[in-house]
Enzyme design. Structure first.
Site, PDB file in Angstrom:
ATOM      1  N   ASP A   1       0.862  -1.184   0.000  1.00 18.13           N
ATOM      2  CA  ASP A   1       0.000   0.000   0.000  1.00 18.13           C
ATOM      3  C   ASP A   1       0.894   1.227   0.000  1.00 18.13           C
ATOM      4  OD1 ASP A   1      -3.189   0.551   0.715  1.00 18.13           O
ATOM      5  OD2 ASP A   1      -1.874   2.213   1.275  1.00 18.13           O
TER       6      ASP A   1
ATOM      7  N   ALA B   1       1.786   1.458  -6.228  1.00 16.17           N
ATOM      8  CA  ALA B   1       1.399   0.190  -6.856  1.00 16.17           C
ATOM      9  C   ALA B   1       2.052  -0.008  -8.221  1.00 16.17           C
ATOM     10  CB  ALA B   1      -0.121   0.130  -6.984  1.00 16.17           C
TER      11      ALA B   1
ATOM     12  N   CYS C   1     -14.231   0.182  -7.492  1.00 19.52           N
ATOM     13  CA  CYS C   1     -15.254   0.730  -6.592  1.00 19.52           C
ATOM     14  C   CYS C   1     -15.726   2.095  -7.081  1.00 19.52           C
ATOM     15  CB  CYS C   1     -14.727   0.830  -5.169  1.00 19.52           C
ATOM     16  SG  CYS C   1     -13.335   1.959  -4.953  1.00 19.52           S
TER      17      CYS C   1
END
Length: 418
Positions: A272, A302, A362
């Site tokens: 992360d 990432a 999302c």
């Protein structure tokens, strides 16, 4: 009460119980006598009528493209016990789907799972409101000024209707409209005994999900402190993790990592960009698997991490991609889709033959078909044969109002990569 009069034929969506009134649908605003300005107050309760003066519903006024969020259809005002009735209905649905024990049970809190979403905005007919429950504490998050104005009434209703909740924390500093004239604190305890307040500010908070313990940082963490919407999908990762080398990208506090470890993964790497998140991952792993030596966590970007690992020839049997929303509004969709394609290409290239990819979006602005196309393009660019094993979405305590299909925001694919 202030009245909102719609333009002719603009009432059809409300008659189909869609809860939003767009500013472009409004013909005029009739202010009540108490107003000294030329517009309703943000968060004010208003009555919406058709051009023929038919009562359509009552909701919260807010400056912006969505001018009114309807709370009750066909009425000029809210019923006296509105908040308790709506919270009660939301809790009963969670009883019906087995997330909390039924009323006849002596123990209302489930020992293996005391974490769930109690109110999911439009999905529970309360647009602009999120309420998550962690053991004995509920965390309220307002996404509209109207819900902010009503926060204390909502907190009282939650404590009255949800047996396990004793404390209510308010956390809306990142969710309320930036330009709104907000009165009152956007964060802090709404219900908590004064003698415990200072203690609770520094206390460690733990909740349980499917038998795993998670440290919840609702004071400073993302969202309400945890991503409850991936509960069922984390359990699916556990089923596939045995004897696999697992990479959990965008790991936040390590939800997928813990399930993979419990599922018997050979090795789990958690990544992360936030060092604070990585610290919480390590705390959660130590709590649940104190003897574990097959987990590592690193703070890194990432895209940079995947590129560096690929250069080193690193590969995995199972990769989880659960990034934050790449598109928070429709203007950003094209860039978001390019981002999804890029990150999935890198992941697919690093999966061993016979490996599995869990990939999610999302972003509510990105629909299922567009997300799937981005992932398929990534597979083609990586030159791999890919099959769909599962199509995933949000869990039952994040319900979708059948009249508000926009509420389906979480999309996921589980892919088998040859």
């Amino acid at each position: 009460m202030t009245t909102i009069i719609l333009k002719p034929k603009k009432e059809e969506s409300l008659k189909r119980f869609h809860p939003w009134v767009f500013s472009g649908a409004i013909q005029r605003v009739v202010l009540d006598a108490r107003h000294t300005s030329d517009a309703p107050d943000e968060g004010e309760l208003v009555c919406v009528r058709s051009s023929a003066n038919e009562v359509l519903g009552t909701g919260h006024w807010q400056v912006g493209s969505i001018a009114v969020r309807i709370l009750a259809f066909g009425v000029e005002d809210l019923p006296k016990d509105f908040w308790r009735e709506r919270i009660r209905a939301a809790y009963r649905m969670r009883e019906a789907i087995g997330l909390v024990n039924y009323p006849h049970s002596e123990e209302r809190i489930q020992p293996h799972n005391d974490t769930f979403r109690l109110v999911h905005g439009e999905g529970d007919f309360l647009p602009g409101l999120i309420v998550d429950v962690y053991a004995e504490t509920a965390v309220i998050q307002a996404h509209s000024v109207g819900m902010h104005v009503c926060r204390n009434e909502i907190a009282d209703a939650v404590v009255a209707e949800v047996p396990q909740v004793q404390n209510v924390y308010y956390k809306s500093d990142d969710t309320l409209p930036f330009k709104a004239a907000i009165e009152g604190d956007k964060t802090g305890w709404l219900i908590s005994s004064r003698d415990r307040l200072e203690q609770r500010e520094s206390e460690e908070y733990w909740s349980t999900e499917n038998g795993l313990s998670f440290r919840i940082d609702w004071l400073k963490g993302q969202k309400t402190g945890f991503f409850i919407d991936q509960r069922e999908n984390r359990a699916l990762v556990e089923r596939y993790a045995r004897d696999k080398d697992v990479l959990n990208m965008f790991c936040y506090t390590g939800g997928f990592s813990l399930y993979a470890l419990r599922g018997g993964a050979r090795k789990v790497d958690s990544v992360d960009v936030s060092q604070k998140a990585i610290d919480l991952v390590n705390i959660n792993v130590a709590k649940n698997f104190p003897e574990a030596s097959n987990h590592s966590a690193v703070a890194a970007d990432a895209f940079e991490y995947l590129s560096s690992q690929k250069e080193q020839g690193k590969t995995y049997d199972l990769i989880i991609l659960d990034p934050p929303a790449f598109a928070k509004h429709r203007d950003a969709v094209k860039n978001a889709l390019r981002g999804y394609q890029r990150i999935n290409t890198k992941a697919i290239e690093m999966i061993r033959p016979g490996g599995i990819l869990f990939t999610f979006s999302c972003s509510q602005a990105v629909d299922k078909e567009s997300f799937r196309l981005a992932v398929f393009s990534a597979a083609a660019q990586a030159g791999r044969k890919v099959r769909i094993l599962h199509q995933l979405h949000q869990p039952q305590d994040h319900p979708i109002n059948i009249y508000h299909p926009e509420g389906e925001y979480l999309k996921g694919l589980v892919l088998y990569v040859e």
